[in-house]
Enzyme design. Structure first.
Site, short mmCIF file in Angstrom:
data_model
loop_
_atom_site.label_atom_id
_atom_site.label_comp_id
_atom_site.label_asym_id
_atom_site.label_seq_id
_atom_site.Cartn_x
_atom_site.Cartn_y
_atom_site.Cartn_z
N CYS A 1 -20.67 -11.28 -31.88
CA CYS A 1 -19.82 -11.74 -33.00
C CYS A 1 -18.46 -11.89 -33.25
O CYS A 1 -17.76 -10.82 -33.58
CB CYS A 1 -20.67 -10.49 -33.93
SG CYS A 1 -20.68 -11.60 -35.47
N CYS B 1 -17.40 -10.93 -36.72
CA CYS B 1 -17.49 -9.64 -37.01
C CYS B 1 -15.64 -8.72 -36.15
O CYS B 1 -15.25 -7.99 -37.14
CB CYS B 1 -18.38 -9.11 -35.83
SG CYS B 1 -19.51 -9.79 -37.52
N ASP B 2 -15.44 -9.45 -34.88
CA ASP B 2 -15.19 -8.63 -34.52
C ASP B 2 -13.30 -8.68 -33.82
O ASP B 2 -12.76 -7.75 -34.41
CB ASP B 2 -15.66 -7.63 -32.81
CG ASP B 2 -17.22 -7.42 -32.99
OD1 ASP B 2 -17.08 -6.35 -34.03
OD2 ASP B 2 -17.71 -7.14 -32.33
#
Length: 393
Positions: free
Chosen positions: A212, A215-216
Protein backbone atom coordinates in the site's frame (compact mmCIF):
# COMPACT_ATOMS: atom_id res chain seq x y z
CA UNK A 1 -10.10 3.59 27.50
CA UNK A 2 -7.22 5.98 28.16
CA UNK A 3 -3.86 5.89 26.46
CA UNK A 4 -4.90 4.74 22.98
CA UNK A 5 -2.55 6.01 20.28
CA UNK A 6 -2.91 5.44 16.53
CA UNK A 7 0.11 5.99 14.28
CA UNK A 8 -1.10 6.98 10.80
CA UNK A 9 -0.32 8.71 7.54
CA UNK A 10 -2.64 11.18 5.86
CA UNK A 11 -3.58 9.01 2.86
CA UNK A 12 -3.79 5.60 4.54
CA UNK A 13 -7.27 4.01 4.12
CA UNK A 14 -6.55 1.36 6.76
CA UNK A 15 -5.68 4.10 9.26
CA UNK A 16 -9.11 5.60 8.69
CA UNK A 17 -10.63 2.17 9.34
CA UNK A 18 -8.99 1.95 12.76
CA UNK A 19 -10.18 5.44 13.64
CA UNK A 20 -13.71 4.69 12.41
CA UNK A 21 -13.79 1.58 14.62
CA UNK A 22 -12.67 3.55 17.68
CA UNK A 23 -15.16 6.35 17.03
CA UNK A 24 -18.00 3.88 16.55
CA UNK A 25 -17.46 2.47 20.02
CA UNK A 26 -16.79 5.82 21.69
CA UNK A 27 -13.13 5.14 22.41
CA UNK A 28 -10.91 8.19 22.92
CA UNK A 29 -7.63 8.06 21.02
CA UNK A 30 -4.70 10.18 19.91
CA UNK A 31 -3.67 10.34 16.24
CA UNK A 32 0.02 10.62 15.41
CA UNK A 33 0.86 11.35 11.75
CA UNK A 34 4.20 9.66 11.14
CA UNK A 35 4.25 10.96 7.58
CA UNK A 36 4.75 14.49 8.88
CA UNK A 37 6.58 13.84 12.16
CA UNK A 38 9.86 11.98 11.69
CA UNK A 39 10.48 11.67 15.40
CA UNK A 40 7.07 10.05 15.80
CA UNK A 41 7.93 7.70 12.94
CA UNK A 42 11.08 6.61 14.75
CA UNK A 43 9.01 6.12 17.92
CA UNK A 44 6.52 3.93 16.05
CA UNK A 45 9.31 1.82 14.53
CA UNK A 46 10.93 1.42 17.94
CA UNK A 47 7.67 0.31 19.57
CA UNK A 48 6.39 -1.97 16.80
CA UNK A 49 9.29 -2.74 14.50
CA UNK A 50 6.98 -1.67 11.65
CA UNK A 51 7.70 0.68 8.77
CA UNK A 52 4.08 0.61 7.72
CA UNK A 53 0.83 1.99 9.13
CA UNK A 54 -1.51 1.82 10.94
CA UNK A 55 -0.09 0.87 14.31
CA UNK A 56 -2.38 1.11 17.33
CA UNK A 57 -0.92 1.14 20.85
CA UNK A 58 -3.13 0.39 23.84
CA UNK A 59 -1.02 0.26 26.98
CA UNK A 60 1.39 -2.62 26.37
CA UNK A 61 -0.70 -3.94 23.46
CA UNK A 62 0.51 -3.20 19.91
CA UNK A 63 -1.95 -3.89 17.07
CA UNK A 64 -0.52 -3.93 13.55
CA UNK A 65 -2.72 -2.91 10.64
CA UNK A 66 -6.51 -2.92 10.73
CA UNK A 67 -7.12 -6.14 12.67
CA UNK A 68 -10.87 -6.15 13.41
CA UNK A 69 -10.73 -9.34 15.44
CA UNK A 70 -7.94 -8.12 17.72
CA UNK A 71 -9.53 -4.69 18.11
CA UNK A 72 -12.79 -6.29 19.23
CA UNK A 73 -10.91 -8.51 21.68
CA UNK A 74 -8.92 -5.64 23.18
CA UNK A 75 -11.89 -3.28 23.48
CA UNK A 76 -14.42 -6.05 24.29
CA UNK A 77 -17.04 -4.84 21.83
CA UNK A 78 -20.26 -6.83 21.61
CA UNK A 79 -20.81 -9.29 18.78
CA UNK A 80 -23.55 -8.60 16.22
CA UNK A 81 -26.39 -11.01 15.38
CA UNK A 82 -29.04 -9.37 13.18
CA UNK A 83 -31.28 -10.03 10.18
CA UNK A 84 -31.09 -7.89 7.03
CA UNK A 85 -32.76 -7.76 3.63
CA UNK A 86 -29.44 -7.35 1.83
CA UNK A 87 -25.95 -8.11 3.11
CA UNK A 88 -23.15 -6.68 0.96
CA UNK A 89 -19.67 -8.16 1.23
CA UNK A 90 -17.08 -5.54 0.34
CA UNK A 91 -16.98 -1.74 0.42
CA UNK A 92 -15.26 -0.82 -2.81
CA UNK A 93 -17.04 1.09 -5.59
CA UNK A 94 -19.30 -1.92 -6.34
CA UNK A 95 -20.27 -2.57 -2.73
CA UNK A 96 -20.79 1.07 -1.78
CA UNK A 97 -22.90 1.76 -4.87
CA UNK A 98 -24.96 -1.35 -4.14
CA UNK A 99 -25.49 -0.03 -0.61
CA UNK A 100 -26.88 3.29 -1.86
CA UNK A 101 -29.23 1.62 -4.32
CA UNK A 102 -30.40 -0.91 -1.71
CA UNK A 103 -31.03 1.80 0.86
CA UNK A 104 -32.99 3.85 -1.68
CA UNK A 105 -35.19 0.76 -2.19
CA UNK A 106 -35.79 0.87 1.59
CA UNK A 107 -34.11 -2.48 2.11
CA UNK A 108 -32.56 -3.11 5.51
CA UNK A 109 -28.94 -3.09 4.39
CA UNK A 110 -25.59 -4.00 5.90
CA UNK A 111 -22.11 -3.75 4.39
CA UNK A 112 -19.35 -5.93 5.83
CA UNK A 113 -15.81 -5.17 4.73
CA UNK A 114 -12.32 -5.15 6.19
CA UNK A 115 -11.67 -1.83 4.43
CA UNK A 116 -13.53 0.96 2.69
CA UNK A 117 -12.68 1.76 -0.90
CA UNK A 118 -10.87 -1.41 -1.89
CA UNK A 119 -8.38 -0.99 -4.73
CA UNK A 120 -9.80 2.44 -5.55
CA UNK A 121 -8.48 3.78 -2.25
CA UNK A 122 -4.93 2.85 -3.28
CA UNK A 123 -5.04 4.89 -6.50
CA UNK A 124 -2.80 7.94 -6.56
CA UNK A 125 -4.95 9.58 -9.22
CA UNK A 126 -8.17 8.63 -11.06
CA UNK A 127 -8.54 10.41 -14.40
CA UNK A 128 -11.33 8.42 -16.05
CA UNK A 129 -14.27 8.58 -13.63
CA UNK A 130 -17.11 10.65 -15.03
CA UNK A 131 -17.71 13.97 -13.29
CA UNK A 132 -14.07 14.43 -12.27
CA UNK A 133 -11.26 15.48 -14.57
CA UNK A 134 -8.82 14.13 -11.98
CA UNK A 135 -9.35 13.01 -8.41
CA UNK A 136 -7.28 10.95 -6.00
CA UNK A 137 -8.56 7.52 -5.11
CA UNK A 138 -8.76 8.62 -1.48
CA UNK A 139 -11.00 11.59 -2.33
CA UNK A 140 -13.26 9.55 -4.61
CA UNK A 141 -13.71 6.83 -2.01
CA UNK A 142 -14.48 9.44 0.64
CA UNK A 143 -17.27 10.80 -1.57
CA UNK A 144 -18.65 7.29 -2.03
CA UNK A 145 -18.58 6.69 1.73
CA UNK A 146 -20.17 10.05 2.55
CA UNK A 147 -23.08 9.25 0.26
CA UNK A 148 -23.58 5.82 1.85
CA UNK A 149 -23.60 7.32 5.34
CA UNK A 150 -26.48 9.59 4.36
CA UNK A 151 -28.68 6.47 4.41
CA UNK A 152 -29.63 4.00 7.12
CA UNK A 153 -26.93 1.49 6.22
CA UNK A 154 -25.03 -0.58 8.78
CA UNK A 155 -21.37 -0.35 7.77
CA UNK A 156 -19.39 -2.98 9.69
CA UNK A 157 -15.58 -3.13 9.55
CA UNK A 158 -14.94 -6.85 9.63
CA UNK A 159 -13.81 -9.75 7.47
CA UNK A 160 -16.27 -12.38 6.24
CA UNK A 161 -15.20 -15.90 7.14
CA UNK A 162 -18.03 -17.97 5.68
CA UNK A 163 -21.49 -17.83 4.11
CA UNK A 164 -24.04 -20.63 4.32
CA UNK A 165 -27.75 -21.04 3.65
CA UNK A 166 -29.98 -21.43 6.70
CA UNK A 167 -33.61 -22.07 5.72
CA UNK A 168 -34.70 -19.01 3.70
CA UNK A 169 -31.80 -16.87 4.98
CA UNK A 170 -28.07 -16.68 4.36
CA UNK A 171 -25.89 -16.95 7.45
CA UNK A 172 -22.76 -14.80 7.27
CA UNK A 173 -20.05 -15.25 9.91
CA UNK A 174 -17.04 -13.00 10.38
CA UNK A 175 -13.57 -13.50 11.81
CA UNK A 176 -14.40 -11.38 14.86
CA UNK A 177 -17.46 -13.44 15.82
CA UNK A 178 -20.24 -11.36 14.29
CA UNK A 179 -23.22 -13.17 12.73
CA UNK A 180 -25.40 -11.62 10.03
CA UNK A 181 -28.56 -13.20 8.63
CA UNK A 182 -29.82 -11.86 5.35
CA UNK A 183 -32.47 -12.57 2.74
CA UNK A 184 -30.07 -11.75 -0.09
CA UNK A 185 -26.32 -11.37 -0.44
CA UNK A 186 -24.34 -9.17 -2.81
CA UNK A 187 -20.73 -10.28 -3.20
CA UNK A 188 -18.34 -7.44 -3.98
CA UNK A 189 -15.12 -8.49 -2.21
CA UNK A 190 -12.79 -7.13 -4.90
CA UNK A 191 -9.21 -8.26 -5.26
CA UNK A 192 -6.11 -8.36 -3.09
CA UNK A 193 -2.46 -7.73 -4.01
CA UNK A 194 -0.25 -10.58 -5.13
CA UNK A 195 3.14 -11.02 -3.51
CA UNK A 196 6.52 -12.22 -4.79
CA UNK A 197 6.63 -15.51 -2.88
CA UNK A 198 10.28 -15.06 -1.98
CA UNK A 199 11.99 -16.24 1.23
CA UNK A 200 11.79 -13.58 3.94
CA UNK A 201 8.90 -11.72 2.30
CA UNK A 202 6.42 -12.38 5.10
CA UNK A 203 8.98 -11.40 7.73
CA UNK A 204 9.81 -8.13 5.96
CA UNK A 205 6.22 -7.15 5.11
CA UNK A 206 5.66 -3.83 6.86
CA UNK A 207 9.39 -3.66 7.56
CA UNK A 208 10.40 -2.26 4.19
CA UNK A 209 8.07 -4.19 1.90
CA UNK A 210 4.68 -2.60 1.27
CA UNK A 211 1.56 -3.41 -0.73
CA UNK A 212 0.00 0.00 0.00
CA UNK A 213 2.14 2.83 -1.30
CA UNK A 214 -0.49 5.45 -0.46
CA UNK A 215 -0.24 4.30 3.17
CA UNK A 216 3.49 3.90 3.64
CA UNK A 217 5.17 6.23 1.11
CA UNK A 218 5.81 9.07 3.61
CA UNK A 219 7.92 6.74 5.77
CA UNK A 220 10.50 6.47 2.98
CA UNK A 221 11.14 10.15 2.44
CA UNK A 222 14.74 10.73 1.40
CA UNK A 223 15.48 7.00 1.11
CA UNK A 224 16.10 4.72 -1.92
CA UNK A 225 13.15 2.57 -2.97
CA UNK A 226 12.12 0.15 -5.70
CA UNK A 227 8.73 -0.57 -7.27
CA UNK A 228 7.90 -3.97 -8.76
CA UNK A 229 5.40 -4.10 -11.62
CA UNK A 230 4.76 -2.73 -15.08
CA UNK A 231 1.16 -1.53 -15.10
CA UNK A 232 -0.42 1.84 -14.42
CA UNK A 233 -0.44 1.31 -10.65
CA UNK A 234 3.27 0.50 -10.60
CA UNK A 235 4.36 3.45 -12.71
CA UNK A 236 2.07 5.85 -10.81
CA UNK A 237 3.65 4.63 -7.58
CA UNK A 238 7.13 5.19 -9.05
CA UNK A 239 6.16 8.72 -10.10
CA UNK A 240 4.84 9.64 -6.66
CA UNK A 241 7.80 8.06 -4.88
CA UNK A 242 10.23 9.97 -7.12
CA UNK A 243 8.90 13.18 -5.57
CA UNK A 244 9.98 12.18 -2.05
CA UNK A 245 12.50 9.30 -2.22
CA UNK A 246 16.22 9.76 -2.85
CA UNK A 247 16.01 7.36 -5.82
CA UNK A 248 13.45 5.07 -7.43
CA UNK A 249 14.06 1.87 -9.39
CA UNK A 250 11.22 0.20 -11.28
CA UNK A 251 11.52 -3.57 -11.78
CA UNK A 252 9.45 -4.81 -14.73
CA UNK A 253 9.28 -8.55 -15.45
CA UNK A 254 8.52 -8.11 -19.17
CA UNK A 255 7.44 -4.92 -20.93
CA UNK A 256 5.58 -1.93 -19.57
CA UNK A 257 1.78 -2.31 -19.76
CA UNK A 258 0.85 1.23 -18.79
CA UNK A 259 -0.26 4.41 -20.49
CA UNK A 260 2.62 6.05 -22.36
CA UNK A 261 1.98 9.39 -20.64
CA UNK A 262 2.98 7.82 -17.32
CA UNK A 263 6.22 6.43 -18.76
CA UNK A 264 7.28 9.88 -19.93
CA UNK A 265 6.53 11.38 -16.51
CA UNK A 266 8.53 8.67 -14.75
CA UNK A 267 11.56 9.16 -16.99
CA UNK A 268 11.42 12.93 -16.53
CA UNK A 269 11.56 12.39 -12.75
CA UNK A 270 14.63 10.15 -13.03
CA UNK A 271 13.01 6.76 -12.36
CA UNK A 272 15.43 3.98 -13.36
CA UNK A 273 13.41 1.37 -15.28
CA UNK A 274 14.73 -2.21 -15.44
CA UNK A 275 12.80 -3.98 -18.21
CA UNK A 276 12.82 -7.79 -18.40
CA UNK A 277 14.08 -8.07 -14.81
CA UNK A 278 12.72 -9.88 -11.77
CA UNK A 279 13.44 -9.75 -8.05
CA UNK A 280 15.20 -12.94 -6.97
CA UNK A 281 16.22 -12.20 -3.39
CA UNK A 282 15.40 -9.95 -0.46
CA UNK A 283 18.10 -8.77 1.94
CA UNK A 284 17.81 -7.83 5.59
CA UNK A 285 16.84 -9.58 8.79
CA UNK A 286 14.75 -7.12 10.80
CA UNK A 287 14.27 -4.55 8.02
CA UNK A 288 14.75 -4.56 4.27
CA UNK A 289 18.24 -3.44 3.26
CA UNK A 290 18.30 -4.36 -0.41
CA UNK A 291 17.20 -6.67 -3.22
CA UNK A 292 18.78 -8.75 -5.94
CA UNK A 293 17.35 -8.47 -9.44
CA UNK A 294 18.08 -10.70 -12.44
CA UNK A 295 18.03 -9.86 -16.13
CA UNK A 296 15.69 -12.50 -17.57
CA UNK A 297 17.44 -12.34 -20.95
CA UNK A 298 21.10 -12.53 -19.91
CA UNK A 299 20.84 -14.05 -16.42
CA UNK A 300 23.04 -11.27 -14.99
CA UNK A 301 22.22 -10.30 -11.40
CA UNK A 302 22.43 -6.88 -9.79
CA UNK A 303 22.10 -5.89 -6.14
CA UNK A 304 20.19 -2.73 -5.34
CA UNK A 305 20.46 -1.07 -1.95
CA UNK A 306 16.89 -0.03 -1.16
CA UNK A 307 15.05 0.68 2.07
CA UNK A 308 11.60 0.24 0.57
CA UNK A 309 10.04 -2.19 -1.90
CA UNK A 310 6.53 -1.45 -3.17
CA UNK A 311 4.67 -4.35 -4.79
CA UNK A 312 2.32 -3.67 -7.71
CA UNK A 313 2.51 -6.98 -9.54
CA UNK A 314 -1.14 -7.80 -9.92
CA UNK A 315 -4.22 -8.79 -7.99
CA UNK A 316 -6.21 -11.93 -7.24
CA UNK A 317 -9.92 -12.24 -6.41
CA UNK A 318 -10.72 -12.30 -2.69
CA UNK A 319 -13.02 -15.30 -3.03
CA UNK A 320 -11.34 -17.91 -0.83
CA UNK A 321 -13.95 -17.50 1.91
CA UNK A 322 -16.69 -18.67 -0.47
CA UNK A 323 -15.55 -22.28 -0.70
CA UNK A 324 -17.94 -24.02 -3.10
CA UNK A 325 -20.90 -21.77 -2.27
CA UNK A 326 -21.09 -20.27 -5.78
CA UNK A 327 -19.52 -21.20 -9.11
CA UNK A 328 -16.10 -19.70 -9.86
CA UNK A 329 -14.00 -19.74 -13.02
CA UNK A 330 -10.41 -21.01 -13.25
CA UNK A 331 -9.15 -17.59 -12.13
CA UNK A 332 -11.16 -17.75 -8.91
CA UNK A 333 -13.59 -15.10 -10.18
CA UNK A 334 -17.31 -15.33 -9.39
CA UNK A 335 -19.31 -16.41 -12.42
CA UNK A 336 -22.30 -14.13 -13.05
CA UNK A 337 -24.77 -13.56 -15.85
CA UNK A 338 -25.47 -10.22 -17.49
CA UNK A 339 -27.74 -9.28 -14.57
CA UNK A 340 -25.21 -10.11 -11.81
CA UNK A 341 -26.90 -13.40 -10.83
CA UNK A 342 -24.55 -16.08 -9.45
CA UNK A 343 -25.19 -19.83 -9.55
CA UNK A 344 -27.15 -19.53 -6.28
CA UNK A 345 -30.57 -17.82 -6.25
CA UNK A 346 -30.51 -14.85 -3.89
CA UNK A 347 -26.76 -14.31 -4.19
CA UNK A 348 -25.57 -11.63 -6.60
CA UNK A 349 -22.08 -10.35 -7.35
CA UNK A 350 -20.40 -7.25 -8.74
CA UNK A 351 -17.00 -5.65 -9.17
CA UNK A 352 -13.51 -6.91 -9.86
CA UNK A 353 -14.00 -10.28 -8.14
CA UNK A 354 -16.45 -11.30 -10.88
CA UNK A 355 -15.85 -12.60 -14.39
CA UNK A 356 -16.72 -9.22 -15.93
CA UNK A 357 -13.73 -8.38 -18.13
CA UNK A 358 -13.45 -4.64 -17.58
CA UNK A 359 -11.85 -4.02 -14.19
CA UNK A 360 -12.64 -0.32 -13.84
CA UNK A 361 -14.10 1.78 -11.04
CA UNK A 362 -16.95 3.04 -13.20
CA UNK A 363 -17.82 -0.48 -14.36
CA UNK A 364 -17.75 -1.84 -10.79
CA UNK A 365 -20.06 0.95 -9.63
CA UNK A 366 -22.52 0.21 -12.43
CA UNK A 367 -22.50 -3.51 -11.67
CA UNK A 368 -23.09 -2.74 -7.99
CA UNK A 369 -26.19 -0.76 -8.90
CA UNK A 370 -27.45 -3.64 -11.05
CA UNK A 371 -26.87 -6.15 -8.24
CA UNK A 372 -28.89 -4.06 -5.76
CA UNK A 373 -31.79 -3.75 -8.20
CA UNK A 374 -31.74 -7.52 -8.82
CA UNK A 375 -31.61 -8.25 -5.07
CA UNK A 376 -34.64 -6.02 -4.54
CA UNK A 377 -36.54 -7.75 -7.35
CA UNK A 378 -35.63 -11.16 -5.90
CA UNK A 379 -37.10 -10.21 -2.53
CA UNK A 380 -40.30 -9.02 -4.17
CA UNK A 381 -40.62 -12.13 -6.33
CA UNK A 382 -40.02 -14.48 -3.42
CA UNK A 383 -42.48 -12.63 -1.21
CA UNK A 384 -39.74 -12.19 1.39
CA UNK A 385 -40.00 -9.40 3.91
CA UNK A 386 -38.50 -8.30 7.17
CA UNK A 387 -40.38 -7.02 10.20
CA UNK A 388 -43.23 -5.74 8.00
CA UNK A 389 -45.38 -8.69 6.83
CA UNK A 390 -46.89 -6.62 4.04
CA UNK A 391 -43.68 -6.53 2.06
CA UNK A 392 -40.30 -4.85 1.71
CA UNK A 393 -39.89 -1.71 3.80
Amino acid sequence: MAGVKVYTTESCPYCRMVQAFLRKYGIDYEVVDVGKDREAAREMIRISGQRGVPVTVVGDEVIIGFDAKRLREVFRTAAIDRVYDTLIVGAGPAGLTAAVYSARKLLKTAVVSEDIGGQAAWSWMVENYMGFTAITGEELVRKFEEQVREFDVSLELDSVQSIARESDLFLVRTTSGNVFRSRTVILAPGKEPMTLGLPGETRLMGRGISICATCDAPLFRGRPVAVVGGGNTAVQTAIEMAKIASSVAMIVRSDLRCDEVYVNRAKELGVQIYLHHEVTALHGQDVLTGITIRDRETGNETELNVAGLFLAIGLMPKTGFLGDLVALNDKGEILIDVNTHTSVPGIFAAGDATCVRAKQIIVAAGEGAKAAIEAHDHILQQGLSGDDPSGVR
